[in-house]
Design a protein around this motif. Sequence first.
Motif, PDB file in Angstrom:
ATOM      1  N   ALA A 168     -33.030  -6.082  19.172  1.00 50.06           N
ATOM      2  CA  ALA A 168     -33.883  -7.237  19.436  1.00 50.06           C
ATOM      3  C   ALA A 168     -33.868  -8.198  18.244  1.00 50.06           C
ATOM      4  O   ALA A 168     -33.738  -7.774  17.093  1.00 50.06           O
ATOM      5  CB  ALA A 168     -35.304  -6.760  19.695  1.00 50.06           C
ATOM      6  N   ALA A 169     -33.995  -9.481  18.543  1.00 54.84           N
ATOM      7  CA  ALA A 169     -34.069 -10.499  17.488  1.00 54.84           C
ATOM      8  C   ALA A 169     -35.487 -10.548  16.943  1.00 54.84           C
ATOM      9  O   ALA A 169     -36.435 -10.247  17.663  1.00 54.84           O
ATOM     10  CB  ALA A 169     -33.708 -11.854  18.093  1.00 54.84           C
ATOM     11  N   PRO A 170     -35.646 -10.975  15.664  1.00 55.79           N
ATOM     12  CA  PRO A 170     -37.023 -11.259  15.218  1.00 55.79           C
ATOM     13  C   PRO A 170     -37.544 -12.481  15.973  1.00 55.79           C
ATOM     14  O   PRO A 170     -36.771 -13.167  16.653  1.00 55.79           O
ATOM     15  CB  PRO A 170     -36.845 -11.579  13.727  1.00 55.79           C
ATOM     16  CG  PRO A 170     -35.404 -11.901  13.527  1.00 55.79           C
ATOM     17  CD  PRO A 170     -34.633 -11.261  14.652  1.00 55.79           C
ATOM     18  N   ASP A 204     -38.158 -25.667   8.432  1.00 51.99           N
ATOM     19  CA  ASP A 204     -39.294 -25.663   9.368  1.00 51.99           C
ATOM     20  C   ASP A 204     -39.580 -24.276   9.952  1.00 51.99           C
ATOM     21  O   ASP A 204     -40.420 -24.146  10.828  1.00 51.99           O
ATOM     22  CB  ASP A 204     -39.001 -26.625  10.535  1.00 51.99           C
ATOM     23  CG  ASP A 204     -38.791 -28.048  10.043  1.00 51.99           C
ATOM     24  OD1 ASP A 204     -39.537 -28.466   9.134  1.00 51.99           O
ATOM     25  OD2 ASP A 204     -37.878 -28.721  10.537  1.00 51.99           O
ATOM     26  N   ALA A 205     -38.831 -23.262   9.501  1.00 55.81           N
ATOM     27  CA  ALA A 205     -38.874 -21.977  10.211  1.00 55.81           C
ATOM     28  C   ALA A 205     -39.802 -20.961   9.562  1.00 55.81           C
ATOM     29  O   ALA A 205     -39.955 -20.921   8.342  1.00 55.81           O
ATOM     30  CB  ALA A 205     -37.472 -21.396  10.274  1.00 55.81           C
ATOM     31  N   LEU A 206     -40.408 -20.137  10.406  1.00 59.66           N
ATOM     32  CA  LEU A 206     -41.106 -18.937   9.959  1.00 59.66           C
ATOM     33  C   LEU A 206     -40.567 -17.780  10.782  1.00 59.66           C
ATOM     34  O   LEU A 206     -40.349 -17.928  11.994  1.00 59.66           O
ATOM     35  CB  LEU A 206     -42.612 -19.072  10.170  1.00 59.66           C
ATOM     36  CG  LEU A 206     -43.315 -20.035   9.212  1.00 59.66           C
ATOM     37  CD1 LEU A 206     -44.758 -20.273   9.660  1.00 59.66           C
ATOM     38  CD2 LEU A 206     -43.299 -19.487   7.778  1.00 59.66           C
ATOM     39  N   ARG A 207     -40.337 -16.676  10.112  1.00 60.06           N
ATOM     40  CA  ARG A 207     -39.764 -15.515  10.789  1.00 60.06           C
ATOM     41  C   ARG A 207     -40.829 -14.425  10.895  1.00 60.06           C
ATOM     42  O   ARG A 207     -41.486 -14.091   9.910  1.00 60.06           O
ATOM     43  CB  ARG A 207     -38.574 -15.031   9.961  1.00 60.06           C
ATOM     44  CG  ARG A 207     -37.983 -13.743  10.449  1.00 60.06           C
ATOM     45  CD  ARG A 207     -36.774 -13.383   9.598  1.00 60.06           C
ATOM     46  NE  ARG A 207     -36.439 -11.992   9.828  1.00 60.06           N
ATOM     47  CZ  ARG A 207     -35.266 -11.457   9.546  1.00 60.06           C
ATOM     48  NH1 ARG A 207     -34.317 -12.186   9.020  1.00 60.06           N
ATOM     49  NH2 ARG A 207     -35.037 -10.173   9.771  1.00 60.06           N
ATOM     50  N   ILE A 208     -40.986 -13.884  12.096  1.00 58.43           N
ATOM     51  CA  ILE A 208     -41.968 -12.822  12.327  1.00 58.43           C
ATOM     52  C   ILE A 208     -41.202 -11.590  12.784  1.00 58.43           C
ATOM     53  O   ILE A 208     -40.538 -11.614  13.818  1.00 58.43           O
ATOM     54  CB  ILE A 208     -42.991 -13.259  13.407  1.00 58.43           C
ATOM     55  CG1 ILE A 208     -43.737 -14.504  12.930  1.00 58.43           C
ATOM     56  CG2 ILE A 208     -43.959 -12.143  13.733  1.00 58.43           C
ATOM     57  CD1 ILE A 208     -44.724 -15.060  13.937  1.00 58.43           C
ATOM     58  N   GLY A 230     -33.500 -19.324  14.329  1.00 54.68           N
ATOM     59  CA  GLY A 230     -33.115 -20.023  13.103  1.00 54.68           C
ATOM     60  C   GLY A 230     -31.794 -20.780  13.256  1.00 54.68           C
ATOM     61  O   GLY A 230     -31.645 -21.905  12.767  1.00 54.68           O
ATOM     62  N   SER A 231     -30.833 -20.174  13.951  1.00 57.72           N
ATOM     63  CA  SER A 231     -29.532 -20.836  14.132  1.00 57.72           C
ATOM     64  C   SER A 231     -29.681 -22.145  14.892  1.00 57.72           C
ATOM     65  O   SER A 231     -29.026 -23.140  14.572  1.00 57.72           O
ATOM     66  CB  SER A 231     -28.594 -19.933  14.942  1.00 57.72           C
ATOM     67  OG  SER A 231     -27.983 -19.016  14.108  1.00 57.72           O
ATOM     68  N   PRO A 414     -23.665 -13.073  15.140  1.00 53.38           N
ATOM     69  CA  PRO A 414     -24.982 -12.572  15.552  1.00 53.38           C
ATOM     70  C   PRO A 414     -25.582 -11.643  14.504  1.00 53.38           C
ATOM     71  O   PRO A 414     -24.883 -10.778  13.974  1.00 53.38           O
ATOM     72  CB  PRO A 414     -24.688 -11.784  16.837  1.00 53.38           C
ATOM     73  CG  PRO A 414     -23.346 -12.213  17.292  1.00 53.38           C
ATOM     74  CD  PRO A 414     -22.613 -12.765  16.116  1.00 53.38           C
ATOM     75  N   GLY A 415     -26.849 -11.840  14.221  1.00 52.15           N
ATOM     76  CA  GLY A 415     -27.555 -10.947  13.302  1.00 52.15           C
ATOM     77  C   GLY A 415     -27.467 -11.390  11.846  1.00 52.15           C
ATOM     78  O   GLY A 415     -28.264 -10.943  11.022  1.00 52.15           O
ATOM     79  N   GLU A 416     -26.514 -12.257  11.501  1.00 51.67           N
ATOM     80  CA  GLU A 416     -26.422 -12.682  10.099  1.00 51.67           C
ATOM     81  C   GLU A 416     -27.658 -13.506   9.737  1.00 51.67           C
ATOM     82  O   GLU A 416     -28.036 -14.410  10.466  1.00 51.67           O
ATOM     83  CB  GLU A 416     -25.127 -13.487   9.871  1.00 51.67           C
ATOM     84  CG  GLU A 416     -23.895 -12.578   9.963  1.00 51.67           C
ATOM     85  CD  GLU A 416     -22.561 -13.293   9.769  1.00 51.67           C
ATOM     86  OE1 GLU A 416     -21.572 -12.596   9.476  1.00 51.67           O
ATOM     87  OE2 GLU A 416     -22.488 -14.532   9.933  1.00 51.67           O
ATOM     88  N   GLN A 417     -28.287 -13.160   8.633  1.00 50.79           N
ATOM     89  CA  GLN A 417     -29.581 -13.748   8.209  1.00 50.79           C
ATOM     90  C   GLN A 417     -30.634 -13.611   9.319  1.00 50.79           C
ATOM     91  O   GLN A 417     -31.572 -14.415   9.393  1.00 50.79           O
ATOM     92  CB  GLN A 417     -29.446 -15.230   7.833  1.00 50.79           C
ATOM     93  CG  GLN A 417     -28.683 -15.527   6.560  1.00 50.79           C
ATOM     94  CD  GLN A 417     -27.191 -15.654   6.809  1.00 50.79           C
ATOM     95  OE1 GLN A 417     -26.761 -16.231   7.798  1.00 50.79           O
ATOM     96  NE2 GLN A 417     -26.400 -15.092   5.923  1.00 50.79           N
ATOM     97  N   GLY A 418     -30.477 -12.616  10.179  1.00 43.31           N
ATOM     98  CA  GLY A 418     -31.462 -12.395  11.250  1.00 43.31           C
ATOM     99  C   GLY A 418     -31.332 -13.392  12.397  1.00 43.31           C
ATOM    100  O   GLY A 418     -32.166 -13.427  13.297  1.00 43.31           O
TER     101      GLY A 418
END
Length: 433
Positions: A168-170, A204-208, A230-231, A414-418
């Motif tokens: 799953a992605a964050p 502008d991003a926040l990661r949860i 993010g991408s 896919p998955g690089e830097q989430g």
Amino acid sequence: MNAGPGVATRVLAAKVLEAVIHRGRSLKGELVTALAQLPDPRDRALLEAICFSALRQRARYDAALQLWLQKPLGEKDGDLRSLLLVGFAQIDAMGLPAHAALSATVEAARTLGRPHQAGMVNALLRRAQREGFPESDPAAAWSAWLRKKINLEWGEHANAIFQASAHAAPLWLRVNRSKGTRDEYASRLQEADIVSSIDPNLSDALRIDLPVAVSALPGFAEGDASVQDGSAQQVADALPLGPGAHVLDACAAPGGKAAHLLERDPSLRLLALDVDQRRLNRVRETLTRIGAQAEFRVADASDTQTWWNGEPFDAVLLDAPCSATGIVRRQPDVLLHRRPEDLSSLVALQARLLDGVWKTVKSGGVLLYATCSILKDENEHQLSRFVARTADAQPEALDARYGHAAGHGRQRLPGEQGMDGFFYALLRKRNSH
Ligand SMILES: C[S@@+](CC[C@H](N)C(=O)[O-])C[C@H]1O[C@@H](n2cnc3c(N)ncnc32)[C@H](O)[C@@H]1O
């Protein structure tokens, strides 16, 4: 007999998976119908989580069934197999308490008209709970032709691609700059006990990392924040725009990138185009939620005669329809449904779109080509062919923040830097004199 709590959700999950895995139906479409049958939002969230987890981990669960079943399930056992995946996903990927997962899933076997197999379902789920799952290759979820392509094109990165696509992605949020700063929004999240982090390359991003329901996000309904990988958020960074620029978003629906551009600069004159009326309505809704203005048009972007009034654009965003191979973790059914012939028609459509919208870029203006694909035919090869046949197209370099160098563009895997897999290429139109 009255089905116990949660049984209906497991039954629906098994039906959705059966349609997607055995009858070529799309996950999104099946979920819309199934979700409408569950009044409680918690059941709806559970249904979605089960279906996504089961599809992402399908290769592992299939490998276990192969090992554990003396006689393989037959063609008519699609619903039973799907129900077993439903059970495995709850125990394994979702880590639900075994008692709840087990009893509701075993009961669901009865509701599905398989009372004589409820014992077998029970035994297999208990075995999974006791032993865990055997090691298996995540590449097995990819059809042979796609697996071969990824191995050929991405060599040493291929395994990481298969692995990342099974998880799953964050939850990535895009904070609406026109309403407040990212730091302010991060504090609001903190007050709501939601832990978020920033990425230095995304402004502008926040990661949860422990995803929450969007309804729990402060100010979500008011457009203070939106969900966007993010991408996808990097598209706005890659597209250089002056204040008040005239912008074409040629494939705009559902509108995430248009919204981002307008949050950053509400003075843009943006035309949102999409070939699909219903999807274009979603762009309207998206922009209404964040309080932004744009012009809308239903048209085939490649057929400029039908929609273009001849006024050139300072910038064009072509976020092209593609194989979605970079976002398998978000659309796991892509692996079941993509055929080689789909790829050829997508590549032809992308080429037509590039040729068409290029005419609308003003001299000295830019076009950003983006896809959520990781296949070179759609990305670097597509761009090489376009640049070779288009005398006034001048590629501009994007830096390493956008991923691996890939011909005239950049590729994030896919998955690089989430983040999701994504391709970006920036072209400037040479002045014609
Ligand atoms: C990758 S999605 C775009 C996502 C969008 N940019 C966003 O950020 O929300 C591709 C879109 O292209 C649209 N599309 C496909 N063929 C098209 C065409 N010939 N002209 C215009 N839009 C097209 C599809 O309907 C789909 O909405």
